[in-house]
Write a protein that holds these residues in place. Sequence first.
Motif, mmCIF file in Angstrom:
data_model
loop_
_atom_site.group_PDB
_atom_site.id
_atom_site.type_symbol
_atom_site.label_atom_id
_atom_site.label_comp_id
_atom_site.label_asym_id
_atom_site.label_seq_id
_atom_site.Cartn_x
_atom_site.Cartn_y
_atom_site.Cartn_z
ATOM 1 N N THR A 102 0.848 -1.191 0.000
ATOM 2 C CA THR A 102 0.000 0.000 0.000
ATOM 3 C C THR A 102 0.881 1.238 0.000
ATOM 4 O O THR A 102 1.511 1.568 1.003
ATOM 5 N N SER A 103 0.953 1.916 -1.139
ATOM 6 C CA SER A 103 1.770 3.128 -1.256
ATOM 7 C C SER A 103 1.327 3.899 -2.488
ATOM 8 O O SER A 103 0.627 3.366 -3.359
ATOM 9 N N ARG A 160 -2.753 1.771 -4.569
ATOM 10 C CA ARG A 160 -2.516 3.217 -4.656
ATOM 11 C C ARG A 160 -3.763 3.980 -4.199
ATOM 12 O O ARG A 160 -3.662 5.021 -3.541
ATOM 13 N N GLY A 161 -4.931 3.451 -4.550
ATOM 14 C CA GLY A 161 -6.176 4.077 -4.109
ATOM 15 C C GLY A 161 -6.310 4.072 -2.605
ATOM 16 O O GLY A 161 -6.688 5.084 -1.998
ATOM 17 N N HIS A 162 -6.004 2.947 -1.984
ATOM 18 C CA HIS A 162 -6.079 2.870 -0.521
ATOM 19 C C HIS A 162 -5.096 3.847 0.129
ATOM 20 O O HIS A 162 -5.417 4.476 1.145
ATOM 21 N N ALA A 163 -3.901 3.979 -0.441
ATOM 22 C CA ALA A 163 -2.914 4.909 0.108
ATOM 23 C C ALA A 163 -3.447 6.344 0.058
ATOM 24 O O ALA A 163 -3.281 7.115 1.019
ATOM 25 N N GLU A 164 -4.097 6.695 -1.047
ATOM 26 C CA GLU A 164 -4.659 8.044 -1.174
ATOM 27 C C GLU A 164 -5.781 8.269 -0.164
ATOM 28 O O GLU A 164 -5.869 9.332 0.462
ATOM 29 N N ILE A 165 -6.628 7.272 0.013
ATOM 30 C CA ILE A 165 -7.739 7.389 0.981
ATOM 31 C C ILE A 165 -7.194 7.536 2.392
ATOM 32 O O ILE A 165 -7.674 8.362 3.183
#
Length: 347
Positions: free
Chosen positions: A152-153, A162-167
């Motif tokens: 997750t980055s 990438r989406g989870h990192a942004e959230i």
Amino acid sequence: FFFQNKKRKNQKKKTTMGQKKSKPSTVQDLSDSKAVTTVIVVAGATGNVGFSVVQELAQLDGNVEIRALTRSSSGEKPALAAMKELSNVKILECNLSEKSSLINIFDGATAAFVVAANFHGQVEAEKNFIDAAVSSSSCKYLVKIGTVRSYTSNDSQIEYARGHAEIEEHLEQTAGDDMKWTVLCPNWFMTNHLADIFGTLPQNIIVYPVDPQAKVSMIDPRDVGAVAARLLLASDEVRLTHHALKLDISGPDEVTISQVAEMYTNALEEGRTVNHVKCSSDDYVAATVKAGYPEWQAEDISKNFPLWEAGKMVFPSAPQVMDLAPPKRTMEEWISEMVPLSPPPAN
């Protein structure tokens, strides 16, 4: 990661609340919650993890009010039918992609939970939910479901990671000092293997582009729900100690895909032997797309298997998880439950 919810084909762009005759409750019904001291909003309530959270909350505390959000309250989803039998659950139609759909959802809410299937629009949807929770004067705690922590980055090769990192960055920046939060980071879900149950098992094979001896610590979504529910019901002191933590969750066993094939063989009727077929990554992606998944999702799924072979999908649950609700369900137990649902063997 991808089999939490059914495919999003043919879903309506807009849904409204309170227009169905069989539940859901309407936003106006939320005014009936004045006497309830604990109100928890659960987004993604009909998915595997979200429904597990609802069930755990209802079992642990019969006095808590659970607002179960779903895009549609109609249809034949077993989770919907089960939730309608729970007296302390209010089913609300809500589209997280539309901010207007979240108006008043958090009135009187004390905690919130969010999980979403991976789709284009997931980042906006989860951000909308977080914003609504933070802007509420009453919601003081939020639990989010992320994905495998190690990839997750913002520069991950996997798009949904990438989406989870942004959230998560948005959550950190938006919550500030007003709302505490925790992210749970599950390993590969056992329910991803529903593709075996309803796809290849009738042919007595399971097909993955991975070495048969590569190991993974699979997790049952119900065990993730058990951890989330205990956090949501925890005291302010416990929430504070878990604030801003991103916690790994893995199952109790390390298994290989070869062992999974053997487990299927043992669970099926005598005379059937299930074999693992190692395919190419390209063939796996093509088959997954043929099954109805967007190409980007299929490619993201396939990128997990080299990590299996590199030993990066074997990791322990965080100590805080083990203290709250140690994952207990094994892949062998999951297979024993699911095999009876599989279609009969192909001719």
